[in-house]
Motif scaffolding. Structure first.
Motif, PDB file in Angstrom:
ATOM      1  N   GLU A  85     -25.961  29.888   8.223  1.00  0.00           N
ATOM      2  CA  GLU A  85     -26.278  30.641   9.446  1.00  0.00           C
ATOM      3  C   GLU A  85     -26.864  32.005   9.095  1.00  0.00           C
ATOM      4  O   GLU A  85     -27.822  32.466   9.730  1.00  0.00           O
ATOM      5  N   ALA A  86     -26.290  32.661   8.078  1.00  0.00           N
ATOM      6  CA  ALA A  86     -26.799  33.968   7.663  1.00  0.00           C
ATOM      7  C   ALA A  86     -28.213  33.846   7.088  1.00  0.00           C
ATOM      8  O   ALA A  86     -29.080  34.695   7.351  1.00  0.00           O
ATOM      9  N   LEU A  87     -28.453  32.802   6.314  1.00  0.00           N
ATOM     10  CA  LEU A  87     -29.782  32.589   5.753  1.00  0.00           C
ATOM     11  C   LEU A  87     -30.806  32.272   6.838  1.00  0.00           C
ATOM     12  O   LEU A  87     -31.954  32.708   6.763  1.00  0.00           O
ATOM     13  N   GLN A  88     -30.386  31.521   7.860  1.00  0.00           N
ATOM     14  CA  GLN A  88     -31.303  31.231   8.964  1.00  0.00           C
ATOM     15  C   GLN A  88     -31.712  32.521   9.662  1.00  0.00           C
ATOM     16  O   GLN A  88     -32.840  32.650  10.161  1.00  0.00           O
ATOM     17  N   GLY A  89     -30.802  33.491   9.669  1.00  0.00           N
ATOM     18  CA  GLY A  89     -31.104  34.775  10.298  1.00  0.00           C
ATOM     19  C   GLY A  89     -32.199  35.555   9.596  1.00  0.00           C
ATOM     20  O   GLY A  89     -32.788  36.462  10.198  1.00  0.00           O
ATOM     21  N   VAL A  90     -32.483  35.233   8.346  1.00  0.00           N
ATOM     22  CA  VAL A  90     -33.534  35.952   7.608  1.00  0.00           C
ATOM     23  C   VAL A  90     -34.724  35.052   7.281  1.00  0.00           C
ATOM     24  O   VAL A  90     -35.621  35.450   6.540  1.00  0.00           O
ATOM     25  N   SER A  91     -34.739  33.840   7.835  1.00  0.00           N
ATOM     26  CA  SER A  91     -35.842  32.897   7.590  1.00  0.00           C
ATOM     27  C   SER A  91     -36.621  32.646   8.880  1.00  0.00           C
ATOM     28  O   SER A  91     -36.030  32.362   9.918  1.00  0.00           O
ATOM     29  N   ASP A  92     -37.949  32.760   8.797  1.00  0.00           N
ATOM     30  CA  ASP A  92     -38.785  32.445   9.948  1.00  0.00           C
ATOM     31  C   ASP A  92     -38.902  30.938  10.168  1.00  0.00           C
ATOM     32  O   ASP A  92     -39.220  30.499  11.269  1.00  0.00           O
ATOM     33  N   ARG A  93     -38.639  30.150   9.140  1.00  0.00           N
ATOM     34  CA  ARG A  93     -38.729  28.700   9.249  1.00  0.00           C
ATOM     35  C   ARG A  93     -37.327  28.110   9.425  1.00  0.00           C
ATOM     36  O   ARG A  93     -36.345  28.665   8.906  1.00  0.00           O
ATOM     37  N   GLU A 141     -42.533  45.657  12.549  1.00  0.00           N
ATOM     38  CA  GLU A 141     -43.353  44.594  13.130  1.00  0.00           C
ATOM     39  C   GLU A 141     -43.352  43.345  12.259  1.00  0.00           C
ATOM     40  O   GLU A 141     -43.612  43.412  11.051  1.00  0.00           O
ATOM     41  N   GLY A 142     -43.020  42.211  12.867  1.00  0.00           N
ATOM     42  CA  GLY A 142     -43.030  40.936  12.162  1.00  0.00           C
ATOM     43  C   GLY A 142     -41.791  40.667  11.336  1.00  0.00           C
ATOM     44  O   GLY A 142     -41.697  39.630  10.682  1.00  0.00           O
ATOM     45  N   TRP A 143     -40.835  41.587  11.353  1.00  0.00           N
ATOM     46  CA  TRP A 143     -39.615  41.443  10.552  1.00  0.00           C
ATOM     47  C   TRP A 143     -38.410  41.496  11.484  1.00  0.00           C
ATOM     48  O   TRP A 143     -37.939  42.589  11.822  1.00  0.00           O
ATOM     49  N   ALA A 144     -37.922  40.367  11.892  1.00  0.00           N
ATOM     50  CA  ALA A 144     -36.761  40.327  12.780  1.00  0.00           C
ATOM     51  C   ALA A 144     -35.546  40.930  12.073  1.00  0.00           C
ATOM     52  O   ALA A 144     -35.249  40.589  10.929  1.00  0.00           O
TER      53      ALA A 144
END
Length: 677
Positions: A148-156, A613-616
């Motif tokens: 879940e934490a990794l999904q938070g830093v992945s756009d894919r 910008e572009g970095w959630a």
């Protein structure tokens, strides 16, 4: 699986944060392929990767390590990349040339943010990548939280390919979510096929459904099957997984233990069946099918015995030893192996090959080819940390310059700067360790010891009030004497206006041919003003003077001008000017307050912050910061942001510095000038 047979050589990069276990994973992959008789360990200093003196001393990768291997009839090149962000340039260059990346990380949710910049780069450049969550056998593993934490830093979307089988706290095997087969780990051997444990069946079904839904987002036919409760054929799922990986639509997730040989065979299967062919990599880099033989250089090495070696990926056609290339002639073709590179006569599509002694080839260059591919190559990273250096031995300056140029060829994020104003050679890089490794290489490779210090901050000085002064140079000796006489007005200019010289001579008090010499004398003095620094934002007007028909000369008037300036400048209320930089600090939102405290603690002025910008989940903090406070900024920033914080900078303006701080700067400058004599 897909049943796809790929005979072309493929290449994969092992990337991830420092200490995630990339080098151990390389050992495990090589051992499973029977390329090495046993797995080496970092702490024992016997791994295939990290073989250099600098890497062994630090127990970390400081350059890419290449290993060629054959597994089940297929040729692979693995490139173990440095985990430290200070060596990120090498990692980025390698990623452009490989067919896929294996992103290695630890099963710790708190460390997921460390993978964010890497995942962002991979997605921005469309590089296929999969995740390998390493050290799954460590105590307290939290796979679901980590995912879940990794999904938070992945756009894919991250697509879990397997679920763990546990016995107590220990992970002892896995269930493949496509084949729905369960396996039990056997260290050093292939895993055993076992029955799916009843206790995990529900978890497996939920995870499988989640995987299917992710795949259905990119496959309408699969979506229809799921809506109609039709069980999709395994082959369809395998095909979807391979296609979506190749198109960088999903990130398949695997797990295991590199040191203890867990999950390695499963990872090998995924690599063999899912990683795209080098033709896809060529297309990603903009090279069309057909045309002349083409290779792209991703790493330059200056080796002691082979000379310059340009490691490149062949993306089209075939190359031969001794052929004309890049304005030179290839002197040896080298294929990565386990240990010493193997010499070869030809290199074809998909090969990773070292071209010997191509003096004109640079990292990022396209060798051969007749089109415009390769334009997506990443620019060198901006410099963040600097040291001024000089050779220990007098007379080694030219040798030092040549050695530094070679290091910058190997790693383009090194930058060499010759500061003529202060007579300094400055080496810029990505951090303290990055530069220390460069100094060690100067010693070990080139036999050059260096002395280092902080680069001189380019302070300037100006004046606050006007004055009128008289300067006369008169010297009588045998023959012609020397005579020059000038009256000048010195006055301050608005900040940023620069230097202005005027003359208001009337009646020929100073002949026209000598007026440029007066200006030269003024300019020469301004290189080092009353406080010891270059003078800016000042106007000087020549108002009067006198000359001698025989003894006057350009040199005499130049000297007279310097005398006038030396007398007048201390009367003009000189003031020190400090260079101020505009800085943009990028950090995850959780660290924004820390970044702001760093700025205020360094006499900085916060201008504001906003979402990057572009970095959630990231912020960008804007500030003004004195250049004198920038020296170790990146060191502190990284230490407070788990290594991921960074910044960009540019010169913005000069600002008055007064009080004790200014006195200390001026005193230090006087001391430095006195030492230089």
């Amino acid at each position: 699986m897909t049943g796809k047979t790929v005979s072309l050589p493929r290449a994969a990069a092992l990337v991830g944060p420092f200490s995630s276990g990339k080098t151990s994973l390389l050992e495990a992959l090589l051992f499973r392929a029977e390329a090495i008789p046993r797995q080496g360990r970092i702490k024992d200093g016997n791994t295939v990767g990290d073989a250099s003196v600098e890497a062994r001393a630090r127990l970390m990768s400081v350059e890419p390590n290449l290993a060629g291997v054959e597994y089940l009839g297929e040729r692979w090149t693995f490139i173990d990349c440095p985990g430290s962000v200070e060596f990120q340039q090498d990692t980025y260059n390698v990623l452009m040339a490989v067919d896929a990346a294996i992103v290695v990380c630890e099963p710790d949710p708190a460390r997921a943010v460390m993978v964010a910049p890497l995942l962002k780069f991979l997605d921005e450049h469309g590089v296929p990548h999969l995740l390998f969550i390493n050290k799954i056998d460590s105590n307290g593993t939290r796979l679901r939280e980590t995912l879940e934490a990794l999904q938070g830093v992945s756009d894919r979307p991250l697509v879990l390919r397997e679920v763990p089988i546990r016995e107590g706290e220990q992970v002892t095997g896995f269930i493949d979510l496509v084949s729905e087969r369960a396996y039990k780990y056997r260290p050093g051997q292939k895993s055993d096929l076992i029955k799916i444990p009843d206790a995990i069946k529900e978890e497996e079904q939920l995870a499988r459904q989640e995987m299917l839904e992710h795949l259905a987002d990119f496959d309408d036919h699969l979506m229809e099957e799921l809506l109609e409760d039709i069980t999709p054929p395994q082959q369809e799922l395998y095909d979807d997984l391979a296609r979506d990986l190749a198109d960088d639509l999903i990130v398949p997730v695997f797990f295991g233990s590199a040191e203890n040989d867990g999950g390695i065979t499963r990872l090998w299967k995924a690599l063999r069946h899912d990683v795209p062919a080098p033709t896809a990599t060529a297309a990603r880099l903009g090279f069309t099918n057909g045309g002349a033989a083409t290779a792209q250089v991703f790493k330059t090495v200056h080796a002691a015995h082979t000379g310059k070696l340009s490691w490149a990926r062949v993306l089209r056609g075939e190359f031969a030893d001794a052929q004309a290339l890049a304005g030179g002639k290839v002197s040896g073709l080298y294929l990565p192996a386990v240990g010493t590179a193997a010499k070869m006569t030809k290199a074809g599509l998909g090969d990773v090959v070292g071209f010997g002694r191509l003096d004109n080839a640079q990292t990022g260059d396209v060798l051969g080819g007749d089109d415009q591919g390769g334009t997506l190559w990443p620019k060198p990273l901006e410099p963040l940390f600097a040291l001024a250096l000089e050779a220990e031995k007098k007379g080694d300056d030219v040798k030092l310059s040549g050695a530094l140029t070679k290091l910058a060829e190997e790693d383009p994020s090194y930058r060499l700067e010759q500061n003529a104003e202060f007579g300094e050679t400055v080496l810029w890089g990505q951090g303290e360790i990055h530069l220390l490794v460069a100094l060690e290489r100067l010693k070990s490779r080139f036999g050059l010891g260096v002395v280092t210090h902080k680069p001189t901050v380019p302070y300037k000085e100006t004046i606050k009030k006007p004055v009128s002064v008289h300067g006369r140079h008169k010297k009588q000796s045998g023959g012609h004497g020397q005579f020059g006489d000038v009256h000048v007005d010195i006055r301050p200019q608005p900040r940023g206006a620069g230097f202005v010289f005027e003359d208001k001579i009337v009646g020929g008090a100073v002949p026209r041919q000598y007026i440029p010499a007066v200006e030269d004398g003024v300019v020469d003095f301004l290189k080092q003003g009353a406080l010891g620094f270059p003078v800016v934002d000042i106007a000087v007007t020549l108002t009067d003077g006198s000359y001698h028909a025989v003894d006057s000369s350009d040199m005499a008037f130049k000297t007279a001008a310097r005398i006038a300036m030396a007398e007048g400048m201390p009367q003009c209320d000189p003031v020190l000017l400090e260079p101020i930089l505009a800085v943009e600090i990028s950090v995850p939102t959780d660290f924004t307050s820390k970044a702001q405290r760093i700025i205020t603690g360094r006499r900085g002025q916060i201008l504001g912050f906003d979402a990057k910008e572009g970095w959630a989940g990231w912020d960008q903090v804007s500030a003004y910061l004195p250049q004198a406070e920038m020296g170790d900024l990146i060191v502190e920033l990284r230490s407070l942001t788990m290594g991921v914080g960074t910044f960009g900078w540019r010169f913005d303006h000069l600002q008055e510095l007064s009080g004790r701080a200014a006195t200390q700067v001026v005193d230090a400058r006087k001391e430095s000038l006195a030492k230089k004599g």
